[in-house]
Design a protein around this motif. Sequence first.
Motif, PDB file in Angstrom:
ATOM      1  N   GLY A 147     -18.454  12.596  27.637  1.00  0.00           N
ATOM      2  CA  GLY A 147     -18.349  12.171  29.031  1.00  0.00           C
ATOM      3  C   GLY A 147     -16.913  12.264  29.486  1.00  0.00           C
ATOM      4  O   GLY A 147     -16.335  11.294  29.973  1.00  0.00           O
ATOM      5  N   CYS A 148     -16.326  13.456  29.338  1.00  0.00           N
ATOM      6  CA  CYS A 148     -14.877  13.626  29.492  1.00  0.00           C
ATOM      7  C   CYS A 148     -14.398  13.699  30.928  1.00  0.00           C
ATOM      8  O   CYS A 148     -13.191  13.705  31.185  1.00  0.00           O
ATOM      9  CB  CYS A 148     -14.441  14.896  28.758  1.00  0.00           C
ATOM     10  N   GLY A 149     -15.327  13.775  31.907  1.00  0.00           N
ATOM     11  CA  GLY A 149     -14.891  13.908  33.293  1.00  0.00           C
ATOM     12  C   GLY A 149     -14.044  15.144  33.486  1.00  0.00           C
ATOM     13  O   GLY A 149     -14.339  16.217  32.944  1.00  0.00           O
ATOM     14  N   GLU A 150     -12.952  14.986  34.234  1.00  0.00           N
ATOM     15  CA  GLU A 150     -12.105  16.151  34.525  1.00  0.00           C
ATOM     16  C   GLU A 150     -11.005  16.346  33.476  1.00  0.00           C
ATOM     17  O   GLU A 150     -10.083  17.124  33.682  1.00  0.00           O
ATOM     18  CB  GLU A 150     -11.536  16.078  35.939  1.00  0.00           C
ATOM     19  N   GLY A 151     -11.107  15.639  32.337  1.00  0.00           N
ATOM     20  CA  GLY A 151     -10.299  15.967  31.176  1.00  0.00           C
ATOM     21  C   GLY A 151      -9.002  15.202  30.993  1.00  0.00           C
ATOM     22  O   GLY A 151      -8.263  15.478  30.047  1.00  0.00           O
ATOM     23  N   TYR A 152      -8.726  14.211  31.835  1.00  0.00           N
ATOM     24  CA  TYR A 152      -7.431  13.525  31.795  1.00  0.00           C
ATOM     25  C   TYR A 152      -7.159  12.895  30.429  1.00  0.00           C
ATOM     26  O   TYR A 152      -6.090  13.103  29.843  1.00  0.00           O
ATOM     27  CB  TYR A 152      -7.378  12.456  32.889  1.00  0.00           C
ATOM     28  N   TYR A 153      -8.109  12.118  29.918  1.00  0.00           N
ATOM     29  CA  TYR A 153      -7.852  11.372  28.678  1.00  0.00           C
ATOM     30  C   TYR A 153      -7.814  12.294  27.463  1.00  0.00           C
ATOM     31  O   TYR A 153      -6.989  12.103  26.556  1.00  0.00           O
ATOM     32  CB  TYR A 153      -8.913  10.284  28.484  1.00  0.00           C
ATOM     33  N   LEU A 154      -8.688  13.295  27.419  1.00  0.00           N
ATOM     34  CA  LEU A 154      -8.671  14.218  26.291  1.00  0.00           C
ATOM     35  C   LEU A 154      -7.359  14.997  26.262  1.00  0.00           C
ATOM     36  O   LEU A 154      -6.762  15.193  25.197  1.00  0.00           O
ATOM     37  CB  LEU A 154      -9.860  15.177  26.375  1.00  0.00           C
ATOM     38  N   ASN A 155      -6.886  15.411  27.421  1.00  0.00           N
ATOM     39  CA  ASN A 155      -5.612  16.129  27.469  1.00  0.00           C
ATOM     40  C   ASN A 155      -4.455  15.213  27.091  1.00  0.00           C
ATOM     41  O   ASN A 155      -3.502  15.652  26.431  1.00  0.00           O
ATOM     42  CB  ASN A 155      -5.375  16.711  28.859  1.00  0.00           C
ATOM     43  N   TRP A 156      -4.524  13.950  27.492  1.00  0.00           N
ATOM     44  CA  TRP A 156      -3.462  13.011  27.096  1.00  0.00           C
ATOM     45  C   TRP A 156      -3.404  12.909  25.576  1.00  0.00           C
ATOM     46  O   TRP A 156      -2.319  12.924  24.976  1.00  0.00           O
ATOM     47  CB  TRP A 156      -3.709  11.643  27.722  1.00  0.00           C
ATOM     48  N   LEU A 157      -4.575  12.794  24.953  1.00  0.00           N
ATOM     49  CA  LEU A 157      -4.616  12.761  23.486  1.00  0.00           C
ATOM     50  C   LEU A 157      -4.002  14.027  22.898  1.00  0.00           C
ATOM     51  O   LEU A 157      -3.194  13.970  21.966  1.00  0.00           O
ATOM     52  CB  LEU A 157      -6.063  12.639  23.011  1.00  0.00           C
ATOM     53  N   ALA A 158      -4.373  15.171  23.444  1.00  0.00           N
ATOM     54  CA  ALA A 158      -3.888  16.445  22.915  1.00  0.00           C
ATOM     55  C   ALA A 158      -2.368  16.554  23.028  1.00  0.00           C
ATOM     56  O   ALA A 158      -1.718  17.153  22.173  1.00  0.00           O
ATOM     57  CB  ALA A 158      -4.557  17.602  23.649  1.00  0.00           C
ATOM     58  N   GLU A 159      -1.798  15.962  24.062  1.00  0.00           N
ATOM     59  CA  GLU A 159      -0.358  16.069  24.281  1.00  0.00           C
ATOM     60  C   GLU A 159       0.444  14.990  23.554  1.00  0.00           C
ATOM     61  O   GLU A 159       1.635  15.181  23.294  1.00  0.00           O
ATOM     62  CB  GLU A 159      -0.056  15.995  25.784  1.00  0.00           C
ATOM     63  N   HIS A 160      -0.190  13.861  23.219  1.00  0.00           N
ATOM     64  CA  HIS A 160       0.584  12.728  22.717  1.00  0.00           C
ATOM     65  C   HIS A 160       0.188  12.229  21.331  1.00  0.00           C
ATOM     66  O   HIS A 160       0.914  11.423  20.750  1.00  0.00           O
ATOM     67  CB  HIS A 160       0.494  11.556  23.705  1.00  0.00           C
ATOM     68  N   LEU A 161      -0.960  12.676  20.799  1.00  0.00           N
ATOM     69  CA  LEU A 161      -1.374  12.186  19.486  1.00  0.00           C
ATOM     70  C   LEU A 161      -0.578  12.891  18.390  1.00  0.00           C
ATOM     71  O   LEU A 161      -0.579  14.109  18.286  1.00  0.00           O
ATOM     72  CB  LEU A 161      -2.870  12.430  19.268  1.00  0.00           C
ATOM     73  N   SER A 162       0.103  12.102  17.589  1.00  0.00           N
ATOM     74  CA  SER A 162       0.818  12.641  16.438  1.00  0.00           C
ATOM     75  C   SER A 162       0.303  11.950  15.183  1.00  0.00           C
ATOM     76  O   SER A 162       0.106  10.739  15.168  1.00  0.00           O
ATOM     77  CB  SER A 162       2.327  12.422  16.581  1.00  0.00           C
ATOM     78  N   LEU A 163       0.071  12.731  14.160  1.00  0.00           N
ATOM     79  CA  LEU A 163      -0.424  12.218  12.882  1.00  0.00           C
ATOM     80  C   LEU A 163       0.592  12.526  11.788  1.00  0.00           C
ATOM     81  O   LEU A 163       1.435  13.419  11.948  1.00  0.00           O
ATOM     82  CB  LEU A 163      -1.778  12.849  12.560  1.00  0.00           C
ATOM     83  N   PRO A 164       0.557  11.798  10.674  1.00  0.00           N
ATOM     84  CA  PRO A 164       1.569  11.969   9.622  1.00  0.00           C
ATOM     85  C   PRO A 164       1.689  13.401   9.107  1.00  0.00           C
ATOM     86  O   PRO A 164       2.772  13.853   8.762  1.00  0.00           O
ATOM     87  CB  PRO A 164       1.078  11.022   8.517  1.00  0.00           C
ATOM     88  N   ASN A 165       0.566  14.121   9.070  1.00  0.00           N
ATOM     89  CA  ASN A 165       0.589  15.499   8.576  1.00  0.00           C
ATOM     90  C   ASN A 165       0.831  16.454   9.739  1.00  0.00           C
ATOM     91  O   ASN A 165      -0.063  16.734  10.534  1.00  0.00           O
ATOM     92  CB  ASN A 165      -0.738  15.827   7.883  1.00  0.00           C
ATOM     93  N   ASP A 166       2.044  16.964   9.859  1.00  0.00           N
ATOM     94  CA  ASP A 166       2.398  17.844  10.972  1.00  0.00           C
ATOM     95  C   ASP A 166       1.695  19.192  10.908  1.00  0.00           C
ATOM     96  O   ASP A 166       1.616  19.904  11.913  1.00  0.00           O
ATOM     97  CB  ASP A 166       3.917  18.074  11.008  1.00  0.00           C
ATOM     98  N   ASN A 167       1.200  19.559   9.742  1.00  0.00           N
ATOM     99  CA  ASN A 167       0.555  20.857   9.587  1.00  0.00           C
ATOM    100  C   ASN A 167      -0.940  20.811   9.903  1.00  0.00           C
ATOM    101  O   ASN A 167      -1.627  21.827   9.811  1.00  0.00           O
ATOM    102  CB  ASN A 167       0.755  21.381   8.151  1.00  0.00           C
TER     103      ASN A 167
END
Length: 283
Positions: free
Chosen positions: A102-122
């Motif tokens: 139920g992503c709507g116009e994509g705001y939250y998914l794109n925010w995750l894609a731009e700001h989510l960082s995990l310990p494994n950079d690869n």
Amino acid sequence: MSNLLSSWICPSCQTALVLHQNVWRCENNHSFDKAKEGYVNLLLAQNKNSKAPGDNKQMVNGRRAFLESGFYQALAQTITGMFKLHLSPSELDETINIFDAGCGEGYYLNWLAEHLSLPNDNLTIHYSGVDISKFAIQKAAKKYLNQQYAVASTFHLPLPSASQDGVLQIFAPSSELEIHRVLKDKGIWVVVNPASEHLQEFKFALYDSPTQHQAKPLEPQGFLLKQQFNLNFDLELPSKNQVENLLMMTPYYWSATEQKRQQLIEYVTAVTVDFDIRVYIKK
């Protein structure tokens, strides 16, 4: 690092879809054209409740204008923190999949894609989302080229079983069985719903006897509740246009009379925002 989802599954026979020359096709020769914006429509006619289900173009435009003004940025940041805290890919994983139901116009998914960082950079992260509104998916796919989008019902997810590491669901209905099916073991499900005081000023303006939102049961079958809390803050709305955009994001826009809506837009200048946020882990 982010990349596109490798494939959807066919909504007719649930086998893998493969993209070739702008057509998604399964082994049983069911085919679905890739739209010029980049999305694919996987919503079968029998799963539609109207000719154009979901939010219309006016509502989608209002939602994008409101969200991109940053009014709900605190929610986007909080969601990102939940994924960072609770996602637990193994050291052997090279890719993980995050899905917005139920992503709507994509705001939250794109925010995750731009700001989510995990310990494994690869680690490569695939981001995908579906919505029943064609207008919303068109807008998402046209702007956010690094995520994969499809028109589909959240009650019939076009995803392989046990394929997702994390599912996001914000103010959208869904099938708990479907969420459980597509999540991997120990995958996380981040759910956001309105809490008791959410937009109470709208309710007071529109209804003589407003009722509070009722919290959903704590633990759906097959899931363990890992975390639950409220995100609550006051929001100033400097212009009538912003009030109307927020109103269009709610069911109140269609349930109230035109006179009541105009009175609300004229006189409401601030609202209470109250989100119920829960993180579940698939047992």
